[in-house]
Design a protein around this motif. Structure first.
Motif, PDB file in Angstrom:
ATOM      1  N   ALA B  53      89.845  32.880  19.419  1.00 31.82           N
ATOM      2  CA  ALA B  53      90.691  32.883  18.889  1.00 31.82           C
ATOM      3  C   ALA B  53      91.837  34.240  19.421  1.00 31.82           C
ATOM      4  O   ALA B  53      92.846  34.292  18.929  1.00 31.82           O
ATOM      5  CB  ALA B  53      90.190  33.189  17.050  1.00 31.82           C
ATOM      6  N   GLY B  54      90.779  35.112  19.824  1.00 34.17           N
ATOM      7  CA  GLY B  54      91.629  36.395  20.733  1.00 34.17           C
ATOM      8  C   GLY B  54      91.978  37.343  19.083  1.00 34.17           C
ATOM      9  O   GLY B  54      90.925  36.916  18.240  1.00 34.17           O
ATOM     10  N   HIS B  55      92.729  38.524  19.810  1.00 34.02           N
ATOM     11  CA  HIS B  55      92.574  39.751  18.738  1.00 34.02           C
ATOM     12  C   HIS B  55      92.884  39.044  17.346  1.00 34.02           C
ATOM     13  O   HIS B  55      93.875  38.286  17.608  1.00 34.02           O
ATOM     14  CB  HIS B  55      92.715  40.295  19.190  1.00 34.02           C
ATOM     15  CG  HIS B  55      91.456  41.129  20.102  1.00 34.02           C
ATOM     16  ND1 HIS B  55      90.408  41.065  20.150  1.00 34.02           N
ATOM     17  CD2 HIS B  55      91.593  41.455  21.762  1.00 34.02           C
ATOM     18  CE1 HIS B  55      89.509  41.619  21.221  1.00 34.02           C
ATOM     19  NE2 HIS B  55      90.455  42.462  21.882  1.00 34.02           N
ATOM     20  N   ASN B  57      96.232  40.274  14.648  1.00 34.16           N
ATOM     21  CA  ASN B  57      97.027  40.470  14.411  1.00 34.16           C
ATOM     22  C   ASN B  57      97.873  42.002  14.473  1.00 34.16           C
ATOM     23  O   ASN B  57      96.373  42.202  13.075  1.00 34.16           O
ATOM     24  CB  ASN B  57      98.621  39.885  14.314  1.00 34.16           C
ATOM     25  CG  ASN B  57      99.331  38.349  14.813  1.00 34.16           C
ATOM     26  OD1 ASN B  57      98.795  38.745  16.460  1.00 34.16           O
ATOM     27  ND2 ASN B  57      99.365  38.045  14.509  1.00 34.16           N
ATOM     28  N   PRO B  58      97.878  42.779  14.739  1.00 36.29           N
ATOM     29  CA  PRO B  58      99.110  42.800  15.584  1.00 36.29           C
ATOM     30  C   PRO B  58      98.529  42.700  17.039  1.00 36.29           C
ATOM     31  O   PRO B  58      97.107  44.249  17.517  1.00 36.29           O
ATOM     32  CB  PRO B  58      99.727  43.636  14.888  1.00 36.29           C
ATOM     33  CG  PRO B  58      99.381  45.297  14.267  1.00 36.29           C
ATOM     34  CD  PRO B  58      98.322  44.502  13.871  1.00 36.29           C
ATOM     35  N   THR B  59      99.180  42.053  17.497  1.00 36.67           N
ATOM     36  CA  THR B  59      98.216  42.252  19.054  1.00 36.67           C
ATOM     37  C   THR B  59      99.690  42.080  20.103  1.00 36.67           C
ATOM     38  O   THR B  59      99.366  41.978  21.332  1.00 36.67           O
ATOM     39  CB  THR B  59      97.849  40.620  19.466  1.00 36.67           C
ATOM     40  OG1 THR B  59      98.547  39.298  19.211  1.00 36.67           O
ATOM     41  CG2 THR B  59      96.397  40.160  18.433  1.00 36.67           C
ATOM     42  N   ILE B  60     100.970  42.511  19.933  1.00 36.88           N
ATOM     43  CA  ILE B  60     102.248  43.339  20.787  1.00 36.88           C
ATOM     44  C   ILE B  60     102.731  44.772  19.963  1.00 36.88           C
ATOM     45  O   ILE B  60     102.667  44.583  19.010  1.00 36.88           O
ATOM     46  CB  ILE B  60     102.283  42.187  20.917  1.00 36.88           C
ATOM     47  CG1 ILE B  60     103.184  42.118  22.498  1.00 36.88           C
ATOM     48  CG2 ILE B  60     103.995  41.788  19.759  1.00 36.88           C
ATOM     49  CD1 ILE B  60     103.202  41.018  23.310  1.00 36.88           C
ATOM     50  N   ALA B  61     102.842  44.894  20.986  1.00 37.18           N
ATOM     51  CA  ALA B  61     103.979  45.727  20.588  1.00 37.18           C
ATOM     52  C   ALA B  61     104.742  46.453  21.477  1.00 37.18           C
ATOM     53  O   ALA B  61     104.859  46.217  22.364  1.00 37.18           O
ATOM     54  CB  ALA B  61     102.883  47.303  20.456  1.00 37.18           C
ATOM     55  N   LEU B  62     106.116  46.679  21.775  1.00 38.52           N
ATOM     56  CA  LEU B  62     107.335  46.897  22.404  1.00 38.52           C
ATOM     57  C   LEU B  62     107.783  48.110  22.117  1.00 38.52           C
ATOM     58  O   LEU B  62     108.203  49.240  20.963  1.00 38.52           O
ATOM     59  CB  LEU B  62     108.413  45.471  21.966  1.00 38.52           C
ATOM     60  CG  LEU B  62     108.572  44.160  21.783  1.00 38.52           C
ATOM     61  CD1 LEU B  62     108.913  43.886  21.082  1.00 38.52           C
ATOM     62  CD2 LEU B  62     107.502  43.566  23.049  1.00 38.52           C
ATOM     63  N   MET B  71      96.090  40.489  22.959  1.00 40.55           N
ATOM     64  CA  MET B  71      95.918  38.730  22.775  1.00 40.55           C
ATOM     65  C   MET B  71      94.798  38.781  22.782  1.00 40.55           C
ATOM     66  O   MET B  71      93.819  38.283  21.272  1.00 40.55           O
ATOM     67  CB  MET B  71      96.944  37.918  23.700  1.00 40.55           C
ATOM     68  CG  MET B  71      98.161  37.689  23.908  1.00 40.55           C
ATOM     69  SD  MET B  71      99.012  38.126  22.185  1.00 40.55           S
ATOM     70  CE  MET B  71     100.313  38.329  22.507  1.00 40.55           C
ATOM     71  N   PRO B  74      92.484  34.433  24.102  1.00 41.01           N
ATOM     72  CA  PRO B  74      92.980  33.636  23.279  1.00 41.01           C
ATOM     73  C   PRO B  74      93.081  32.087  23.847  1.00 41.01           C
ATOM     74  O   PRO B  74      93.657  32.009  24.872  1.00 41.01           O
ATOM     75  CB  PRO B  74      94.169  33.325  22.359  1.00 41.01           C
ATOM     76  CG  PRO B  74      94.699  34.614  23.023  1.00 41.01           C
ATOM     77  CD  PRO B  74      94.430  35.086  23.227  1.00 41.01           C
ATOM     78  N   PRO B 205      97.322  53.614  14.809  1.00 40.84           N
ATOM     79  CA  PRO B 205      97.888  52.542  16.711  1.00 40.84           C
ATOM     80  C   PRO B 205      98.595  51.188  16.259  1.00 40.84           C
ATOM     81  O   PRO B 205      98.049  51.279  15.143  1.00 40.84           O
ATOM     82  CB  PRO B 205      96.231  51.973  16.874  1.00 40.84           C
ATOM     83  CG  PRO B 205      95.944  53.119  16.001  1.00 40.84           C
ATOM     84  CD  PRO B 205      96.335  53.339  15.029  1.00 40.84           C
ATOM     85  N   GLU B 206      99.467  51.185  17.177  1.00 43.19           N
ATOM     86  CA  GLU B 206     100.722  49.701  16.688  1.00 43.19           C
ATOM     87  C   GLU B 206      99.856  48.359  17.311  1.00 43.19           C
ATOM     88  O   GLU B 206      99.550  47.653  17.077  1.00 43.19           O
ATOM     89  CB  GLU B 206     101.602  50.280  18.371  1.00 43.19           C
ATOM     90  CG  GLU B 206     102.427  50.634  17.371  1.00 43.19           C
ATOM     91  CD  GLU B 206     103.830  49.970  16.998  1.00 43.19           C
ATOM     92  OE1 GLU B 206     103.854  49.037  17.699  1.00 43.19           O
ATOM     93  OE2 GLU B 206     104.125  51.137  16.318  1.00 43.19           O
TER      94      GLU B 206
END
Lengths: 262, 305
Positions: B53-55, B57-62, B71, B74, B205-206
């Motif tokens: 399934a992957g981690h 969320n949040p799995t992204i930070a810009l 991710m 996944p 952490p983001e």
């Protein structure tokens, strides 16, 4: 870096449904969504239910993160990124068909159709399981020319599925466009009828998302990504993906039935 | 006319800009979309024997210089991905390269065998994902583990084997040499750089996983350095494929001049849209023409010879 906003107010608008208002100076259009972050809990995509300077999200409690969002108090903070995705197209005569929290993204579009685009006629069909699941009725009555409500238990409006009453309205020649947002089981017959009758239709789709910026593929339907190409899909794209509706991707990316998703 | 066609491990590419693993490559249709955007080959999302399934969320930070992601690999599992590859082979004209991962050599081999049976043109073994315990870079920073995994995979399948390495190590040359000793047909560098962002207002952490992998324009010099250092060590024996921060033709040109024979592009899809591949390929061609260079071959490693 995510932006952080402060809750101005949190109002319960229906059973397990809350509207959170916050000041956020970003241009946004009805139909667009944001990624809402509650540290320690998660991040979820939510449609903007208000798009002015004071934005709003209207969230139904379906899991841990949405529950935390629904419980946010005035003055508390949350993280936000976006707005992402596209929006509805305006036309002179609009038929709106909403199911449950599908109204979250449609309500600001109805408001904008009347206030900014001054369209000639807007008729809204709004369905839910029960009266306690309906919300924003005053707002819709204010901006729409007609509102038809249906509940499955008959506790408000007509008794039955909203499609029972809305589908006969879809005929070539009167409405310039049909907007729909809600459970996929509701939208599929609506989209099919529109395609069959040659009526323009836009459907806002919901999918599990990770990146929301068009790279990870978590929300892919066919060759389209809901976060980047949607969430509002037009007649042309819908005719291409209609057979893929009703299936969603689980977090792993596996296709499962819409009803199976948690 | 400059020739921007390249050949990597016997695979002919009309130009050197491939889709990097992790972006879009979840289904045959999204791979087709990358092809329509101009990708000369498609690397699938990394997959394992079992579904993941992957981690959370949040799995992204810009941020200003790039994208941080975790991710968590996944994927719907090798059997489901094999079906997508089979379908992609029918829908697409470009080569389809299967990216695989596992926790040990045995799992890599099994995933590679499924990839081979699905008709993939090559496999890319992911020894470099920086945010999933027990796989990826945790294996890829151990030269002996790299050699063992590559050797096992090579002994079981007869497809070209690309080995994707991590920049998060002081021993990159040694690791690349061990991959070549194991039989690697190409080295791909780099995967994302370990990184972390904190949201000051939330004091958290983001990413849900605290740290993740950093991609995008900010890692360009790291990738170019890694390609140079790998090319210096193994450049005569196997091709190096450059990836990391490429958004413009001029970024890719630097990779070629550091020793890359081809490149992969991922985050640029966010910065430039799905046509990033053909745009970058056109920019490469324009540069070569303006400089009077006939072929990409003529500039490979030119800056570091």
């Amino acid at each position: 870096m995510r932006e952080v906003v402060e809750v101005l107010e949190n109002n319960r608008v229906a059973k397990n449904v809350h509207t959170i208002r916050f000041r956020w100076k970003r241009d946004a259009r009805p139909g667009q969504f944001v990624m809402v972050w509650i540290p320690g809990s998660g991040e979820v995509p939510l449609s903007l239910s208000y798009v002015g300077d004071i934005k709003g999200i209207t969230v139904k409690v379906v899991g841990e993160t949405t529950e935390k969002i629904a419980r946010l108090k005035t003055g508390e903070r949350f993280g936000i990124r976006g707005p992402y995705g596209n929006s509805y197209s305006y036309a002179n005569k609009i038929l709106v068909i909403a199911g449950g929290t599908g109204m979250c993204s449609l309500a600001p579009a109805i408001e904008m159709a009347r206030v900014n685009y001054k369209v000639a006629f807007i008729k809204v069909f709004f369905g839910a399981k029960s009266a306690e699941d309906l919300f924003m009725l005053d707002r819709i009555e204010k901006f729409a020319d007609a509102l038809v409500i249906a509940t499955e238990d008959g506790s408000l409006g007509k008794k039955g599925l909203i499609t029972d009453f809305a589908l006969p309205e879809i005929k070539k020649g009167f409405y310039d466009i049909v907007w729909t947002c809600g459970p996929e089981a509701m939208m599929i017959p609506i989209v099919k009828k529109c395609l069959a009758e040659g009526v323009n239709v836009e459907a806002s789709l919901e999918r599990y998302m990770k990146c929301a910026i068009g790279v990870c593929g978590s929300c892919a339907i066919g060759r389209f990504l809901v976060c980047k190409d949607g969430p509002v899909f037009d007649t042309k794209i819908l005719s291409e993906i209609i057979n893929g509706l009703g299936k969603v991707r689980s977090p792993s990316g596996r296709l499962i039935d819409y009803a199976e998703q948690s | 006319m400059a020739d921007i066609g390249v050949e990597v491990c016997g695979i002919r590419l009309k130009h050197p800009v491939m889709l990097a693993s992790g972006i879009l490559g979840i289904s045959a249709e999204t791979m087709k979309r990358a092809e329509e955007g101009g990708a000369s080959a498609v690397i699938t999302k990394s997959f394992s024997i079992e579904e993941r399934a992957g981690h959370e969320n949040p799995t992204i930070a810009l941020f200003k210089h790039g994208i941080l992601n975790s991710m968590g690999l996944p994927n719907p599992g090798a059997r489901a991905m094999a079906k997508e590859i089979e379908k992609a082979k029918k829908m697409c004209r470009v080569p389809i390269i299967a990216s695989v991962f596992g926790k040990d050599a045995d799992e890599f081999v099994k995933a590679c065998e499924i990839a081979r049976d699905s008709g993939a043109d090559a496999v890319e073994i992911n020894l470099s994902c920086p945010h999933v315990p027990g796989t990826g870079m945790e294996l890829g920073v151990d030269p002996n583990a790299v050699k063992e995994i590559v050797t096992e995979v090579k002994s079981c399948i007869d497809l070209p084997v690309f080995v994707k390495l991590t920049p998060n190590t002081h021993a990159l040359q040694k690791i690349a040499l061990m991959a070549v000793e194991g039989g690697a047909d190409a080295i791909v560098a780099i995967n994302t750089v370990r990184g972390m962002l904190i949201n000051p207002m939330m004091k958290k952490p983001e990413l849900s996983t605290i740290f993740g992998g950093y991609s995008g324009p900010g890692i360009l010099p790291i990738g170019i350095y890694c390609v140079y250092t790998i090319y210096s060590a193994v450049g005569q024996s196997v091709p190096v494929i450059g990836v990391g921060g490429i958004c413009r033709g001029m970024d890719a040109i630097q990779y070629f001049m550091a020793g890359a024979s081809a490149v992969q592009v991922g985050s640029a899809v966010y910065y430039r849209g799905y046509s990033a591949f053909s745009e970058i390929a056109n920019e490469i061609e324009t540069f070569l023409e303006n400089e009077g260079v006939n072929s990409i071959r003529d500039i490979i490693g030119i800056a570091v010879r």
